[in-house]
Design a protein around this motif. Structure first.
Motif, PDB file in Angstrom:
ATOM      1  N   UNK A   1       0.694  -1.205   0.390  1.00 15.27           N
ATOM      2  CA  UNK A   1       0.115   0.571   0.201  1.00 15.27           C
ATOM      3  C   UNK A   1       0.912   1.133  -0.160  1.00 15.27           C
ATOM      4  N   UNK A   2       1.010   2.057  -0.967  1.00 10.87           N
ATOM      5  CA  UNK A   2       1.192   3.343  -0.938  1.00 10.87           C
ATOM      6  C   UNK A   2       0.552   4.263  -1.018  1.00 10.87           C
ATOM      7  N   UNK A   3       0.311   4.846   0.310  1.00 14.47           N
ATOM      8  CA  UNK A   3      -0.603   6.082   1.105  1.00 14.47           C
ATOM      9  C   UNK A   3       0.341   7.152   1.545  1.00 14.47           C
ATOM     10  N   UNK A   4       0.574   8.095   1.699  1.00 14.35           N
ATOM     11  CA  UNK A   4       0.797   9.262   3.101  1.00 14.35           C
ATOM     12  C   UNK A   4       0.186   9.368   4.227  1.00 14.35           C
TER      13      UNK A   4
ATOM     14  N   UNK B   1       4.049  -1.875   3.702  1.00 16.35           N
ATOM     15  CA  UNK B   1       3.077  -0.332   3.332  1.00 16.35           C
ATOM     16  C   UNK B   1       4.183   0.989   3.011  1.00 16.35           C
ATOM     17  N   UNK B   2       3.933   1.824   2.688  1.00 22.38           N
ATOM     18  CA  UNK B   2       5.367   3.078   1.924  1.00 22.38           C
ATOM     19  C   UNK B   2       4.139   4.919   2.004  1.00 22.38           C
ATOM     20  N   UNK B   3       4.717   5.669   2.402  1.00 24.19           N
ATOM     21  CA  UNK B   3       3.928   6.911   2.060  1.00 24.19           C
ATOM     22  C   UNK B   3       4.975   7.585   1.267  1.00 24.19           C
ATOM     23  N   UNK B   4       5.697   7.205   0.454  1.00 26.64           N
ATOM     24  CA  UNK B   4       5.889   8.016  -0.727  1.00 26.64           C
ATOM     25  C   UNK B   4       6.694   6.980  -1.968  1.00 26.64           C
TER      26      UNK B   4
ATOM     27  N   UNK C   1      -1.037  11.813  -5.401  1.00 27.42           N
ATOM     28  CA  UNK C   1      -0.278  12.926  -4.727  1.00 27.42           C
ATOM     29  C   UNK C   1       0.314  12.422  -3.374  1.00 27.42           C
ATOM     30  N   UNK C   2       1.392  11.819  -3.780  1.00 27.53           N
ATOM     31  CA  UNK C   2       2.298  11.925  -2.140  1.00 27.53           C
ATOM     32  C   UNK C   2       3.195  12.996  -2.226  1.00 27.53           C
ATOM     33  N   UNK C   3       4.089  12.987  -0.866  1.00 21.46           N
ATOM     34  CA  UNK C   3       5.749  13.542  -1.409  1.00 21.46           C
ATOM     35  C   UNK C   3       6.601  13.141  -1.774  1.00 21.46           C
ATOM     36  N   UNK C   4       8.245  13.728  -1.808  1.00 21.68           N
ATOM     37  CA  UNK C   4       8.980  13.142  -2.457  1.00 21.68           C
ATOM     38  C   UNK C   4       9.067  12.122  -4.040  1.00 21.68           C
TER      39      UNK C   4
ATOM     40  N   UNK D   1       5.244   9.115 -10.890  1.00 18.55           N
ATOM     41  CA  UNK D   1       6.627   9.285 -11.363  1.00 18.55           C
ATOM     42  C   UNK D   1       6.886   7.381 -10.827  1.00 18.55           C
ATOM     43  N   UNK D   2       6.547   7.023  -9.847  1.00 18.62           N
ATOM     44  CA  UNK D   2       6.979   5.563  -8.898  1.00 18.62           C
ATOM     45  C   UNK D   2       6.605   4.550  -9.551  1.00 18.62           C
TER      46      UNK D   2
END
Length: 213
Positions: free
Chosen positions: A6-9, A32-35, A56-59, A64-65
């Motif tokens: 799960x990629x979610x900030x 899990x990942x925040x960015x 929409x995530x920072x970094x 792009x990911x």
């Protein structure tokens, strides 16, 4: 077992998604990942089948990911899950290699179904986004010359392109055309080579833009 990242900030959203996903005994959240950058690090550490990707995530954002994952981890599926009902986001996501595009308003059952569909080779698009996305692609097609006739696709290959454009899985295509799943896979490999496309997501967009549907 389907392994999900799960990629979610937002932590509270990640926790909610994890609870929903793990209601299904065949699906497990393994990371899990925040960015986006953290997604790439996690994919180096864990065996993952599919990433649920926020945009929409920072970094590093989800678009792009998605592009980076497709280059480095080509076998990992990517299902975009966002609050933004924007066809341009959807177009960009699919161009970068996403396998589906859902809004966070989707119900739990459809989310679980979409995860499994992506793993089976299907393409899930939220019903609020699909009409605008198809309209956008078709409007572009009015000003772009059709190119399907420049390629030597057989009648069978054209049938398969049409079914992929409709978002059907290999199993569904095989059933409708009375072929084995292996034969369908071989046809798709040949089609991608002829059309110089990367994957079935690009092929689905090609099918819409070039009047196969």
């Amino acid at each position: 077992m389907i392994r999900v990242l799960i990629a979610e900030d937002q932590g509270i959203v990640r926790n909610g998604l994890k609870m929903i996903i793990e209601q299904d005994p065949d699906i497990k959240v393994v990371a899990e990942a925040e960015n986006g950058k953290e997604v790439l690090r996690q994919l180096d550490m864990y065996a993952v089948d599919i990433v649920l990707m926020d945009i929409r995530m920072p970094v590093m954002d989800g678009i792009e990911a998605t592009e980076q994952i497709r280059k480095i981890f080509p076998n990992v599926k990517i299902l975009i899950l966002t609050t933004f009902n924007d066809e341009e986001y959807a177009i960009q996501a699919f161009k970068k290699g996403a396998n589906g595009f859902l809004l966070k308003t989707t119900d739990s059952a459809y989310l679980l179904q979409s995860i499994k569909s992506c793993l089976a080779g299907g393409m899930s698009i939220h019903n609020e986004v699909a009409p605008k996305l198809m309209s956008k692609l078709l409007s572009k097609n009015k000003t772009e010359p059709t190119i399907q006739h420049n390629y030597h696709l057989t009648d069978r290959e054209k049938e398969i392109v049409q079914h992929i454009g409709l978002g059907k899985t290999n199993k569904e295509i095989a059933g409708e055309l009375f072929l084995s799943v292996g034969t369908v896979k071989n046809h798709i490999t040949q089609i991608l080579t002829k059309l110089e496309l990367r994957d079935r997501t690009q092929l689905a967009i090609f099918a819409v833009k070039n009047d196969f549907i």
